[in-house]
Design an enzyme around this catalytic site. Structure first.
Site, PDB file in Angstrom:
ATOM      1  N   GLU A 155      68.212  -0.571  13.989  1.00  0.00           N
ATOM      2  CA  GLU A 155      69.065  -1.703  13.627  1.00  0.00           C
ATOM      3  C   GLU A 155      70.031  -2.057  14.760  1.00  0.00           C
ATOM      4  O   GLU A 155      70.942  -1.281  15.052  1.00  0.00           O
ATOM      5  CB  GLU A 155      69.874  -1.356  12.370  1.00  0.00           C
ATOM      6  CG  GLU A 155      70.782  -2.482  11.914  1.00  0.00           C
ATOM      7  CD  GLU A 155      71.573  -2.138  10.653  1.00  0.00           C
ATOM      8  OE1 GLU A 155      71.532  -0.977  10.215  1.00  0.00           O
ATOM      9  OE2 GLU A 155      72.236  -3.049  10.125  1.00  0.00           O
ATOM     10  N   GLU A 161      81.182  -2.087  16.976  1.00  0.00           N
ATOM     11  CA  GLU A 161      80.901  -0.822  16.286  1.00  0.00           C
ATOM     12  C   GLU A 161      80.216   0.182  17.194  1.00  0.00           C
ATOM     13  O   GLU A 161      80.353   1.385  16.998  1.00  0.00           O
ATOM     14  CB  GLU A 161      80.027  -1.078  15.047  1.00  0.00           C
ATOM     15  CG  GLU A 161      80.773  -1.786  13.935  1.00  0.00           C
ATOM     16  CD  GLU A 161      79.885  -2.040  12.723  1.00  0.00           C
ATOM     17  OE1 GLU A 161      79.205  -1.120  12.262  1.00  0.00           O
ATOM     18  OE2 GLU A 161      79.883  -3.192  12.233  1.00  0.00           O
ATOM     19  N   ASP A 188      70.284  -7.341  11.099  1.00  0.00           N
ATOM     20  CA  ASP A 188      71.308  -7.455  10.051  1.00  0.00           C
ATOM     21  C   ASP A 188      72.029  -8.771  10.351  1.00  0.00           C
ATOM     22  O   ASP A 188      72.564  -8.951  11.448  1.00  0.00           O
ATOM     23  CB  ASP A 188      72.238  -6.234  10.169  1.00  0.00           C
ATOM     24  CG  ASP A 188      73.419  -6.255   9.193  1.00  0.00           C
ATOM     25  OD1 ASP A 188      73.955  -7.338   8.924  1.00  0.00           O
ATOM     26  OD2 ASP A 188      73.836  -5.164   8.758  1.00  0.00           O
ATOM     27  N   HIS A 191      75.464  -8.687  12.020  1.00  0.00           N
ATOM     28  CA  HIS A 191      75.464  -8.354  13.448  1.00  0.00           C
ATOM     29  C   HIS A 191      74.833  -9.480  14.259  1.00  0.00           C
ATOM     30  O   HIS A 191      75.292  -9.809  15.358  1.00  0.00           O
ATOM     31  CB  HIS A 191      74.716  -7.042  13.694  1.00  0.00           C
ATOM     32  CG  HIS A 191      75.277  -5.874  12.944  1.00  0.00           C
ATOM     33  ND1 HIS A 191      76.588  -5.480  13.055  1.00  0.00           N
ATOM     34  CD2 HIS A 191      74.707  -5.019  12.053  1.00  0.00           C
ATOM     35  CE1 HIS A 191      76.798  -4.424  12.273  1.00  0.00           C
ATOM     36  NE2 HIS A 191      75.681  -4.145  11.646  1.00  0.00           N
ATOM     37  N   HIS A 214      68.874  -6.649   6.815  1.00  0.00           N
ATOM     38  CA  HIS A 214      70.125  -6.569   6.054  1.00  0.00           C
ATOM     39  C   HIS A 214      70.720  -7.962   5.929  1.00  0.00           C
ATOM     40  O   HIS A 214      70.772  -8.717   6.914  1.00  0.00           O
ATOM     41  CB  HIS A 214      71.148  -5.675   6.784  1.00  0.00           C
ATOM     42  CG  HIS A 214      71.088  -4.249   6.348  1.00  0.00           C
ATOM     43  ND1 HIS A 214      71.668  -3.220   7.065  1.00  0.00           N
ATOM     44  CD2 HIS A 214      70.538  -3.668   5.232  1.00  0.00           C
ATOM     45  CE1 HIS A 214      71.461  -2.076   6.425  1.00  0.00           C
ATOM     46  NE2 HIS A 214      70.782  -2.323   5.320  1.00  0.00           N
ATOM     47  N   ARG A 220      80.822 -10.619   6.416  1.00  0.00           N
ATOM     48  CA  ARG A 220      80.327  -9.422   5.725  1.00  0.00           C
ATOM     49  C   ARG A 220      80.663  -9.418   4.235  1.00  0.00           C
ATOM     50  O   ARG A 220      80.651  -8.396   3.576  1.00  0.00           O
ATOM     51  CB  ARG A 220      80.820  -8.137   6.390  1.00  0.00           C
ATOM     52  CG  ARG A 220      79.772  -7.061   6.308  1.00  0.00           C
ATOM     53  CD  ARG A 220      79.956  -5.883   7.208  1.00  0.00           C
ATOM     54  NE  ARG A 220      78.622  -5.364   7.460  1.00  0.00           N
ATOM     55  CZ  ARG A 220      78.341  -4.351   8.234  1.00  0.00           C
ATOM     56  NH1 ARG A 220      79.287  -3.708   8.861  1.00  0.00           N
ATOM     57  NH2 ARG A 220      77.106  -3.953   8.401  1.00  0.00           N
ATOM     58  N   GLU A 249      73.938  -5.822   2.231  1.00  0.00           N
ATOM     59  CA  GLU A 249      74.852  -4.773   2.719  1.00  0.00           C
ATOM     60  C   GLU A 249      76.174  -5.479   3.022  1.00  0.00           C
ATOM     61  O   GLU A 249      76.352  -6.060   4.083  1.00  0.00           O
ATOM     62  CB  GLU A 249      74.282  -4.107   3.970  1.00  0.00           C
ATOM     63  CG  GLU A 249      75.135  -2.920   4.402  1.00  0.00           C
ATOM     64  CD  GLU A 249      74.793  -2.424   5.791  1.00  0.00           C
ATOM     65  OE1 GLU A 249      74.574  -1.230   5.952  1.00  0.00           O
ATOM     66  OE2 GLU A 249      74.763  -3.251   6.730  1.00  0.00           O
TER      67      GLU A 249
HETATM   68  C1  LER Z   1      76.710  -0.913  10.278  1.00  0.00           C
HETATM   69  O1  LER Z   1      77.496  -1.993  10.603  1.00  0.00           O
HETATM   70  C2  LER Z   1      75.463  -1.334   9.631  1.00  0.00           C
HETATM   71  O2  LER Z   1      75.124  -2.489   9.560  1.00  0.00           O
HETATM   72  C3  LER Z   1      74.616  -0.283   9.067  1.00  0.00           C
HETATM   73  O3  LER Z   1      73.544  -0.820   8.385  1.00  0.00           O
HETATM   74  C4  LER Z   1      74.124   0.632  10.180  1.00  0.00           C
HETATM   75  O4  LER Z   1      74.787   1.822  10.257  1.00  0.00           O
HETATM   76 MN    MN Z   2      73.370  -3.153   8.432  1.00  0.00          MN
END
Ligand code: LER
Ligand code: MN
Length: 271
Positions: A155, A161, A188, A191, A214, A220, A249
């Protein structure tokens, strides 16, 4: 066939940095996910002792839920163990803990994710050395994955991060160097919104690498509470015939039950 919607959950002992909407007894969260209309759950775990496998299997069966992925970010988030660590003992500890979670994933026929547990670049070793540590760990894990039938998902995580593999391009490049086809990419949206030149463009460009996604909005929070263009994202995924899981997530904002409900109701409009 369209995308299936998952919800990432963690046991009650997880820290807020697990970035899941429910940190609660797994029985409670599984029942809620089913009641809200999710198709599956992703289990965010620290180590294998956290799950009673037979009990969870029974619940998933009872509620007709899938378990597509075991995620592992807490190995780094909670214990600061990772695959790039220059200290061989700590690196091996990260690998051993991860292997334990791969065995859990195998029990469920699930995939396993590598987010932050890959580790950062360390200031006192070269980038090559950190990448080499990562690639050696990955070879061992990819081979175990072949034996267990567990696919591994790398990912890309945003620069605030971690500083190693932030974008899909960087993820795809390191997967090419690794060369195992049971290791895939797991974008994700949260991100991607920070790192990709274009979310839809990167989904199109890297679709052949992608095994799982994700979902969150730009802040978020639940999809619909930020400024991502979900209409366009779904049009792209459908055109690419992406029929895998899109797993929510998100942060528990304004509170867990509302966030989880809003997310699935919003996403159901599209899939
Ligand atoms: C962290 O920001 C994240 O997206 C998790 O899925 C990976 O550790
Ligand atoms: Mn994630």
């Amino acid at each position: 066939m369209s995308q299936r919607i998952g919800l990432a959950i963690a046991p009650e002992t997880a820290l807020p940095s697990a970035f899941v909407v429910f940190r609660d007894r797994l029985e409670v969260s599984i029942e809620k996910a089913a009641r809200l209309g999710y198709d599956g759950i992703e289990l965010a775990l620290l180590d294998r002792s956290q799950v009673d496998i037979e009990r969870i299997k029974k619940l998933l069966n009872e509620y007709n839920l899938e378990l597509p992925v075991v995620s592992t970010g807490q190995i780094y988030g909670q214990s600061a163990l990772c695959f790039t660590d220059p200290d061989e003992g700590r690196r091996n500890q990260a690998i051993a803990q991860f292997k334990g979670l791969m065995e859990v994933a195998a029990e469920f026929g699930a995939m396993i994710n590598i987010g932050r547990v890959r580790g950062p670049y360390f200031a006192y070793i070269s980038r090559e050395e950190a990448e080499d540590n990562f690639l050696r760990a990955m070879e061992e894990l990819a081979q175990l994955g072949q034996k267990l039938g567990v696919d591994i998902l790398l990912e890309p995580v945003n620069r605030y991060e971690i500083d190693f593999v932030n974008s899909c391009a960087q993820g795809a490049e390191i997967l090419d160097r690794l060369g195992y086809d049971n290791v895939k990419l797991m974008p994700d949206l949260f991100h991607m919104n920070i790192e990709e030149p274009s979310i839809e463009g990167s989904l199109r460009k890297y679709i052949d690498y992608i095994g799982y996604i994700h979902f969150a909005d730009s802040n978020r929070h639940a999809p619909g509470r930020g400024h991502l263009d979900f209409e366009s994202i779904f049009t792209t995924l459908t055109a690419l015939q992406y029929n895998g899981f899109i797993t929510v997530e998100i942060l528990p904002y304004p509170e867990p039950d509302i966030a989880a409900k809003e997310a699935v109701e919003f996403l159901r409009k599209y899939c």
